[in-house]
Structures are given as C-alpha cells and as structure tokens.
Design an enzyme around this catalytic site. Structure first.
Site, PDB file in Angstrom:
ATOM      1  N   HIS A  91      -8.917  -3.690   2.723  1.00  0.00           N
ATOM      2  CA  HIS A  91     -10.138  -3.466   3.490  1.00  0.00           C
ATOM      3  C   HIS A  91     -11.233  -2.849   2.632  1.00  0.00           C
ATOM      4  CE1 HIS A  91      -9.317  -4.320   7.848  1.00  0.00           C
ATOM      5  NE2 HIS A  91      -8.127  -4.513   7.313  1.00  0.00           N
ATOM      6  N   ASP A  92     -10.870  -2.048   1.664  1.00  0.00           N
ATOM      7  CA  ASP A  92     -11.888  -1.492   0.777  1.00  0.00           C
ATOM      8  C   ASP A  92     -12.484  -2.585  -0.100  1.00  0.00           C
ATOM      9  OD1 ASP A  92     -13.434   0.631  -0.378  1.00  0.00           O
ATOM     10  OD2 ASP A  92     -12.119   0.543  -2.126  1.00  0.00           O
ATOM     11  N   VAL A  95     -14.851  -5.538   1.491  1.00  0.00           N
ATOM     12  CA  VAL A  95     -16.153  -5.296   2.114  1.00  0.00           C
ATOM     13  C   VAL A  95     -17.258  -5.357   1.063  1.00  0.00           C
ATOM     14  CG1 VAL A  95     -17.529  -3.693   3.495  1.00  0.00           C
ATOM     15  CG2 VAL A  95     -15.113  -3.997   3.987  1.00  0.00           C
ATOM     16  N   GLY A  97     -16.503  -4.348  -2.236  1.00  0.00           N
ATOM     17  CA  GLY A  97     -15.805  -4.221  -3.507  1.00  0.00           C
ATOM     18  C   GLY A  97     -14.937  -2.983  -3.518  1.00  0.00           C
ATOM     19  N   SER A 101     -15.595   2.831  -0.544  1.00  0.00           N
ATOM     20  CA  SER A 101     -16.535   2.982   0.570  1.00  0.00           C
ATOM     21  C   SER A 101     -15.807   3.123   1.902  1.00  0.00           C
ATOM     22  CB  SER A 101     -17.506   1.801   0.617  1.00  0.00           C
ATOM     23  OG  SER A 101     -16.804   0.573   0.710  1.00  0.00           O
ATOM     24  N   HIS A 213       1.987  -9.565   4.126  1.00  0.00           N
ATOM     25  CA  HIS A 213       2.490  -9.458   5.497  1.00  0.00           C
ATOM     26  C   HIS A 213       4.005  -9.563   5.566  1.00  0.00           C
ATOM     27  CE1 HIS A 213      -1.677 -10.770   7.226  1.00  0.00           C
ATOM     28  NE2 HIS A 213      -1.679  -9.537   6.758  1.00  0.00           N
ATOM     29  N   ASP A 262       6.871  -9.263   9.771  1.00  0.00           N
ATOM     30  CA  ASP A 262       8.051 -10.041   9.379  1.00  0.00           C
ATOM     31  C   ASP A 262       9.228  -9.523  10.201  1.00  0.00           C
ATOM     32  OD1 ASP A 262      10.296 -11.174   8.262  1.00  0.00           O
ATOM     33  OD2 ASP A 262      10.016 -10.322   6.264  1.00  0.00           O
ATOM     34  N   ASP A 270       9.774  -9.262   0.107  1.00  0.00           N
ATOM     35  CA  ASP A 270      10.396 -10.508  -0.339  1.00  0.00           C
ATOM     36  C   ASP A 270       9.561 -11.696   0.128  1.00  0.00           C
ATOM     37  OD1 ASP A 270      10.877 -10.653   2.376  1.00  0.00           O
ATOM     38  OD2 ASP A 270      13.034 -10.299   2.228  1.00  0.00           O
TER      39      ASP A 270
END
EC number: 1.11.1.7
Length: 349
Positions: A91-92, A95, A97, A101, A213, A262, A270
C-alpha cells in the site's frame, strides 16, 4: 529525485547469483514475461548510485539487526503481523512510491482513508523507529525501516530473502485521495496491468506479487458482494467453486469477520495460492481473474505446477523491484528523515 524503479549497479552481482534463471526457463513465453528479451534484472540497475546495499554500514551498523529482532519479537506474540507488514509495503509503494507516506497519521492522509482502515503494523514500525533513534538518531528513514521490515517478515514466514538497497527519504506529505491508485479487489486484469506498468512492473510481477496472498486474511466485507446476490442473481459468483462458496458464506456472515486468503496452507509461504486459483478457490475477484485472462493464466498454471521454490525465487526478484518504485533520495528537497514515523518533522512537536 523521484525514481520509477531505482537500484544500484552493485546489486547486479547479487541478483545474478540468485538461482532464478533455473526457474525462469520454466516460465511460459519470453517477451512480457521476463524472459531473455525482457530481462528484469537489467531494469533494476540504472547507473545513478543513489541507493546502496551498504548505506548504513557506517552511520547505523545495527540497522538490519534491530529490524529483524523487533519483527521477530512482535510476530512471535502476533503471527498476523507478518502478512500485515507485506500488505503495508504494498500500500505504501502503490500510492506515491515507497516513501513511507502511508505511515503519516493526521486528518486527510492515506492512513485515514477508508480504504486503509484494515492496514496494520504501524505500531511495530514505530517501535523500530524508536529503537533506531536511540542507536543512531536522525540517520534512518521510515521508508527504509518499512522496506527492511517487510523483508524480515517475509523471511520469518518462510518466504525468500532479497537484497535491499537503502538511502530512501521520507515523504513530507500524504493525501487520502491518492489511495485510489492502489489496486482494489474488484479490478480486472487490464486495469491491474495498467497500474503495475505505471510502476515500471510487468505482467510477471503482477502474477508473482499477487502470490503474497498465499498468506494473510481478507476482510469479509471486501468479498461479500461475491457471496450474496452476485450481480443481482441472489446467488454467489459462479466463478467460485460451489463448495468453497458455501464455506465462505458460512464464514463471512458479518463484514467484520475475516477469512484466510489461502484456506489450505494459510501459514505457509508456498505456491498453494496458484493451485487454489486453478481450482476456482480465489478469495478476491482480482485473484480469480488471473486464471481467466490469457495474459496471466499461463503463469498461474506454471507456478501451480512447478516447485514452490520457483515461486519463491521469482517473488524475491519482483519484491526487489517493487520496493524501489518511486523512492525519494538524498537529492530530494521534498524528502526528509522523520523523527517520528507517523508525523512529518514540521508536525513532530
């Protein structure tokens, strides 16, 4: 200076030494997939020399030791913080870079955006920063701390190690309106690719980084539209395996609940995520879209069928690219070394 994808020549020898090439030859296609005609390692090493592997060797020699120790301490008492740190760095960087922020915490910042309400790990980053200020005050940026902590968390989870370069500076500003740049769980592959390409990343990076994920959880509020009255049909999304949809419906009666991304090996880094997608067990719609789109489906199939080590190796390469997106360097007047990660220095007191 804002850099789309920044690195240093000195890393080249390290990355080339990684056992990545053995896995690359098993990936379908070349052009656009990171094959011989699209060598990701070349794009990682412009000759600016603004970031360095040994940036803190003299000014804060215990930097990485402090980060690893703190991450280990916190994740020992709360194992969910490992995946949370990976999500936080995504997420940093996604947005404006990798400029920390997302850590700024006052009205109107990214952190206060409704889309950021489920982000976690801020207190851990603050704790690391506090320890850094005791050991080497004013030397270590919050952006570098977040970058190092995300790798430490990945390794702690059984994921790969990658070489990090340092020397980032922290953004002085953060705007909630910018959060819409982060790919949401409802975009199609075309929209996702456009976003990734704007970062200097490609289709291989999209599929590989989605593989994060393999750990972590999703808020039920983000997937209820797939489970109940999908497209006003009163049923669930038909792209979800029927038995799995029934399981998710039973687990997600309330938006505030969470479900493993998962369900098979939720605590193991994995390739099970890709195997799940092949069985129509993607939790987020963006995950399942990867199987349906001809640009990404061959890669999903490859990572599902190959050794988990192939995925781990490529994840390291793609993460090394991601954490250098849009960084601020020592030449940037718009950047600083924050005293407190949640406040710009002008607001620190």
């Amino acid at each position: 200076m804002k850099l789309a994808v920044v690195s240093v020549v000195v890393i080249l020898g390290v990355l080339v030494a990684w056992p990545v090439s053995a896995g690359r030859k098993d990936l379908p296609g070349a052009g656009g997939y990171g094959g011989d005609d699209d060598d990701d390692t070349k794009s990682l090493f412009p000759l600016d020399n603004l970031l360095s592997l040994n940036y803190y060797d003299r000014i804060c020699p215990d930097f990485e030791k402090i980060v690893v120790t703190k991450v280990r301490e916190w994740t020992k008492s709360d194992s969910s913080l490992g995946p949370a740190l990976l999500r936080l760095i995504f997420h940093d960087c996604g947005v404006t870079g990798c400029d920390a922020s997302v850590l700024l915490d006052y009205e109107g910042t990214e952190r206060r955006s409704p889309a950021s309400k489920t982000l976690r790990g801020f207190e851990l980053i603050d704790d690391i920063k506090s320890e850094m200020e005791k050991s080497c005050p004013g030397k270590v940026s919050c952006a570098d701390i977040l970058t190092s902590a995300s790798r430490a968390a990945t390794v702690q989870l059984g994921g790969p190690y990658w070489p990090n370069v340092y020397g980032r500076r922290d953004s002085k500003h953060s705007y909630a309106r910018d959060v819409e740049k982060v790919p949401s769980g409802r975009r199609d592959v075309t929209a996702l690719l456009e976003t990734f390409q704007s970062y200097g990343l490609n289709v291989l990076d999209l599929v590989v980084l989605s593989g994060a994920h393999t750990i972590g959880k999703a808020s039920c509020g983000t997937i209820q539209s797939r489970l109940y009255n999908y497209n006003a049909t009163s049923g669930s999304d038909p792209s979800i395996d029927a038995k799995y949809a029934d399981y998710l419906q039973r687990r997600c009666r309330w938006a505030s609940e969470t479900v493993d991304l998962d369900p098979v090996t939720p605590a193991v880094f994995d390739n099970q995520y890709y195997i799940n997608l092949q069985k129509h067990m993607g939790v987020l719609s963006t995950d399942q879209e990867l199987v349906k789109d001809p640009r990404t489906a061959p890669l999903v199939k490859t990572f599902a069928e190959q050794s988990p080590q192939i995925f781990r190796q490529q994840f390291a390469v793609s993460m090394a690219k991601l954490v250098n997106v849009g960084v601020l360097t020592g030449e940037d007047r718009v950047g600083e070394i924050r005293k407190v990660c949640s406040k710009s220095n002008s607001r620190a007191y």
